[in-house]
Scaffold this active site. Structure first.
Site, PDB file in Angstrom:
ATOM      1  N   VAL A  71       0.871  -1.187   0.000  1.00 23.32           N
ATOM      2  CA  VAL A  71       0.000   0.000   0.000  1.00 23.32           C
ATOM      3  C   VAL A  71       0.904   1.233   0.000  1.00 23.32           C
ATOM      4  O   VAL A  71       1.938   1.259   0.700  1.00 23.32           O
ATOM      5  CB  VAL A  71      -0.923  -0.006   1.240  1.00 23.32           C
ATOM      6  CG1 VAL A  71      -1.678   1.312   1.379  1.00 23.32           C
ATOM      7  CG2 VAL A  71      -1.903  -1.175   1.148  1.00 23.32           C
ATOM      8  N   LEU A  80      -7.185   0.326   3.317  1.00 22.96           N
ATOM      9  CA  LEU A  80      -7.021  -0.020   1.891  1.00 22.96           C
ATOM     10  C   LEU A  80      -6.661  -1.485   1.683  1.00 22.96           C
ATOM     11  O   LEU A  80      -7.266  -2.164   0.834  1.00 22.96           O
ATOM     12  CB  LEU A  80      -5.910   0.846   1.285  1.00 22.96           C
ATOM     13  CG  LEU A  80      -6.343   2.106   0.595  1.00 22.96           C
ATOM     14  CD1 LEU A  80      -5.131   2.943   0.240  1.00 22.96           C
ATOM     15  CD2 LEU A  80      -7.114   1.760  -0.674  1.00 22.96           C
ATOM     16  N   GLU A 103       3.305 -15.959   3.242  1.00 25.49           N
ATOM     17  CA  GLU A 103       4.526 -15.915   4.058  1.00 25.49           C
ATOM     18  C   GLU A 103       4.809 -14.464   4.375  1.00 25.49           C
ATOM     19  O   GLU A 103       4.617 -13.598   3.527  1.00 25.49           O
ATOM     20  CB  GLU A 103       5.721 -16.458   3.272  1.00 25.49           C
ATOM     21  CG  GLU A 103       5.740 -17.943   3.130  1.00 25.49           C
ATOM     22  CD  GLU A 103       6.282 -18.372   1.785  1.00 25.49           C
ATOM     23  OE1 GLU A 103       6.769 -17.515   1.023  1.00 25.49           O
ATOM     24  OE2 GLU A 103       6.185 -19.566   1.488  1.00 25.49           O
ATOM     25  N   TYR A 115      -2.925  -9.357   8.627  1.00 26.17           N
ATOM     26  CA  TYR A 115      -3.405 -10.701   8.292  1.00 26.17           C
ATOM     27  C   TYR A 115      -4.239 -11.276   9.448  1.00 26.17           C
ATOM     28  O   TYR A 115      -5.267 -11.920   9.206  1.00 26.17           O
ATOM     29  CB  TYR A 115      -2.230 -11.619   7.946  1.00 26.17           C
ATOM     30  CG  TYR A 115      -1.384 -11.102   6.789  1.00 26.17           C
ATOM     31  CD1 TYR A 115      -1.975 -10.511   5.672  1.00 26.17           C
ATOM     32  CD2 TYR A 115       0.002 -11.174   6.822  1.00 26.17           C
ATOM     33  CE1 TYR A 115      -1.211 -10.027   4.621  1.00 26.17           C
ATOM     34  CE2 TYR A 115       0.782 -10.685   5.773  1.00 26.17           C
ATOM     35  CZ  TYR A 115       0.172 -10.110   4.683  1.00 26.17           C
ATOM     36  OH  TYR A 115       0.931  -9.616   3.647  1.00 26.17           O
TER      37      TYR A 115
HETATM   38  C1  LIG Z   1       1.077  -4.152   5.616  1.00 26.00           C
HETATM   39  C2  LIG Z   1       0.326  -3.122   4.748  1.00 26.00           C
HETATM   40  C3  LIG Z   1      -0.010  -3.783   3.404  1.00 26.00           C
HETATM   41  C4  LIG Z   1      -0.964  -2.722   5.477  1.00 26.00           C
HETATM   42  O1  LIG Z   1      -1.743  -1.876   4.622  1.00 26.00           O
HETATM   43  P1  LIG Z   1      -2.844  -0.839   5.208  1.00 26.00           P
HETATM   44  O2  LIG Z   1      -3.707  -0.407   4.086  1.00 26.00           O
HETATM   45  O3  LIG Z   1      -2.153   0.209   5.989  1.00 26.00           O
HETATM   46  O4  LIG Z   1      -3.650  -1.792   6.205  1.00 26.00           O
HETATM   47  P2  LIG Z   1      -5.141  -1.512   6.786  1.00 26.00           P
HETATM   48  O5  LIG Z   1      -5.358  -0.043   6.926  1.00 26.00           O
HETATM   49  O6  LIG Z   1      -6.121  -2.278   5.987  1.00 26.00           O
HETATM   50  O7  LIG Z   1      -4.980  -2.151   8.246  1.00 26.00           O
HETATM   51  C5  LIG Z   1      -5.897  -3.123   8.761  1.00 26.00           C
HETATM   52  C6  LIG Z   1      -5.462  -3.541  10.137  1.00 26.00           C
HETATM   53  O8  LIG Z   1      -4.165  -4.154  10.069  1.00 26.00           O
HETATM   54  C7  LIG Z   1      -3.415  -3.790  11.248  1.00 26.00           C
HETATM   55  N1  LIG Z   1      -2.302  -2.900  10.873  1.00 26.00           N
HETATM   56  C8  LIG Z   1      -2.036  -2.384   9.641  1.00 26.00           C
HETATM   57  N2  LIG Z   1      -0.906  -1.632   9.707  1.00 26.00           N
HETATM   58  C9  LIG Z   1      -0.472  -1.681  10.989  1.00 26.00           C
HETATM   59  C10 LIG Z   1       0.630  -1.100  11.675  1.00 26.00           C
HETATM   60  N3  LIG Z   1       1.523  -0.303  11.047  1.00 26.00           N
HETATM   61  N4  LIG Z   1       0.783  -1.359  12.998  1.00 26.00           N
HETATM   62  C11 LIG Z   1      -0.088  -2.153  13.644  1.00 26.00           C
HETATM   63  N5  LIG Z   1      -1.182  -2.723  13.057  1.00 26.00           N
HETATM   64  C12 LIG Z   1      -1.355  -2.490  11.740  1.00 26.00           C
HETATM   65  C13 LIG Z   1      -4.402  -3.052  12.151  1.00 26.00           C
HETATM   66  O9  LIG Z   1      -5.110  -4.032  12.902  1.00 26.00           O
HETATM   67  C14 LIG Z   1      -5.309  -2.409  11.118  1.00 26.00           C
HETATM   68  O10 LIG Z   1      -6.583  -2.048  11.640  1.00 26.00           O
HETATM   69  P3  LIG Z   1      -6.747  -0.595  12.378  1.00 26.00           P
HETATM   70  O11 LIG Z   1      -6.097   0.439  11.490  1.00 26.00           O
HETATM   71  O12 LIG Z   1      -8.238  -0.465  12.479  1.00 26.00           O
HETATM   72  O13 LIG Z   1      -6.044  -0.737  13.703  1.00 26.00           O
HETATM   73  C15 LIG Z   1       1.184  -1.840   4.531  1.00 26.00           C
HETATM   74  O14 LIG Z   1       1.685  -1.409   5.781  1.00 26.00           O
HETATM   75  C16 LIG Z   1       2.341  -2.020   3.567  1.00 26.00           C
HETATM   76  O15 LIG Z   1       2.190  -1.834   2.357  1.00 26.00           O
HETATM   77  N6  LIG Z   1       3.535  -2.350   4.099  1.00 26.00           N
HETATM   78  C17 LIG Z   1       4.743  -2.505   3.257  1.00 26.00           C
HETATM   79  C18 LIG Z   1       4.679  -3.733   2.379  1.00 26.00           C
HETATM   80  C19 LIG Z   1       4.507  -4.999   3.200  1.00 26.00           C
HETATM   81  O16 LIG Z   1       5.074  -5.158   4.274  1.00 26.00           O
HETATM   82  N7  LIG Z   1       3.723  -5.935   2.640  1.00 26.00           N
HETATM   83  C20 LIG Z   1       3.467  -7.229   3.269  1.00 26.00           C
HETATM   84  C21 LIG Z   1       4.447  -8.235   2.812  1.00 26.00           C
HETATM   85  S1  LIG Z   1       4.107  -9.823   3.566  1.00 26.00           S
END
Ligand SMILES: CC(C)(COP(=O)(O)OP(=O)(O)OC[C@H]1O[C@@H](n2cnc3c(N)ncnc32)[C@H](O)[C@@H]1OP(=O)(O)O)[C@@H](O)C(=O)NCCC(=O)NCCS
Length: 148
Positions: A71, A80, A103, A115
């Site tokens: 994201v 998102l 993974e 997840y």
């Molecule tokens: C991991 C990632 C995809 C999450 O995307 P996002 O759109 O921010 O996630 P969401 O807003 O849908 O989050 C849903 C829930 O996940 C958890 N969560 C997401 N990001 C979090 C964070 N930085 N810290 C703690 N919990 C988190 C929370 O429970 C969150 O719910 P809440 O916001 O109501 O507390 C994003 O941080 C990212 O792109 N990271 C870099 C790439 C990566 O690591 N990909 C995964 C490879 S396995």
């Protein structure tokens, strides 16, 4: 308004730029192209400002695997990834998939929290699976979700 759609080859440069900006271990444009060519589903979330997120899914013999998700850093914690993966899971169920796997790096707490939030459970560890900084390696946590 955020829309979801499947990527085509003209999206690849923007996808690779998003990954480069969004993770320390980005896939290259070549890797995303390989996924498209292999028939993986490369899902995008976008709005009028452009590309917001990408998720790559392999679905074979009733079992799906999340291969990649990123994201845009400016758009995080807005639901998102949750929305995109919920839509992906809906499509996978309609396509007959019964289980989804992934993974994730042991150090990647945000992704593991995402997840868990979506109902995935840890189901194993792959020791020293990922290359990481300074020539070291890092464990992968395996996670699964039953879709049936
Ligand atoms: C991991 C990632 C995809 C999450 O995307 P996002 O759109 O921010 O996630 P969401 O807003 O849908 O989050 C849903 C829930 O996940 C958890 N969560 C997401 N990001 C979090 C964070 N930085 N810290 C703690 N919990 C988190 C929370 O429970 C969150 O719910 P809440 O916001 O109501 O507390 C994003 O941080 C990212 O792109 N990271 C870099 C790439 C990566 O690591 N990909 C995964 C490879 S396995």
């Amino acid at each position: 308004m955020t829309r979801h759609r499947l990527a085509i080859s003209s999206d690849l440069a923007a996808i690779a730029a998003l990954a480069k900006a969004g993770t320390p271990y980005p896939w290259s444009e070549h890797q995303y192209r390989g996924s498209l060519e292999a028939g993986h589903a490369v899902w995008l979330a976008e709005d009028e400002t452009g590309l917001l997120a990408v998720a790559v899914i392999l679905n074979a013999a009733g079992e799906a695997e999340l291969l990649d998700i990123v994201v845009s850093p400016a758009c995080r914690r807005a639901g998102l990834a949750t929305c995109l993966l919920q839509q992906v899971i809906q499509h996978l169920k309609q396509a007959g998939a019964t289980r989804m796997l992934l993974e994730v790096r042991q150090s990647n707490a945000p992704a593991q929290a995402l997840y868990a939030h979506l109902g995935f459970r840890s189901c194993g560890v792959r020791k020293q699976y990922y290359p990481s900084a300074n020539g070291l390696r890092e464990d992968a946590i395996l996670m699964e979700k039953q879709l049936g």
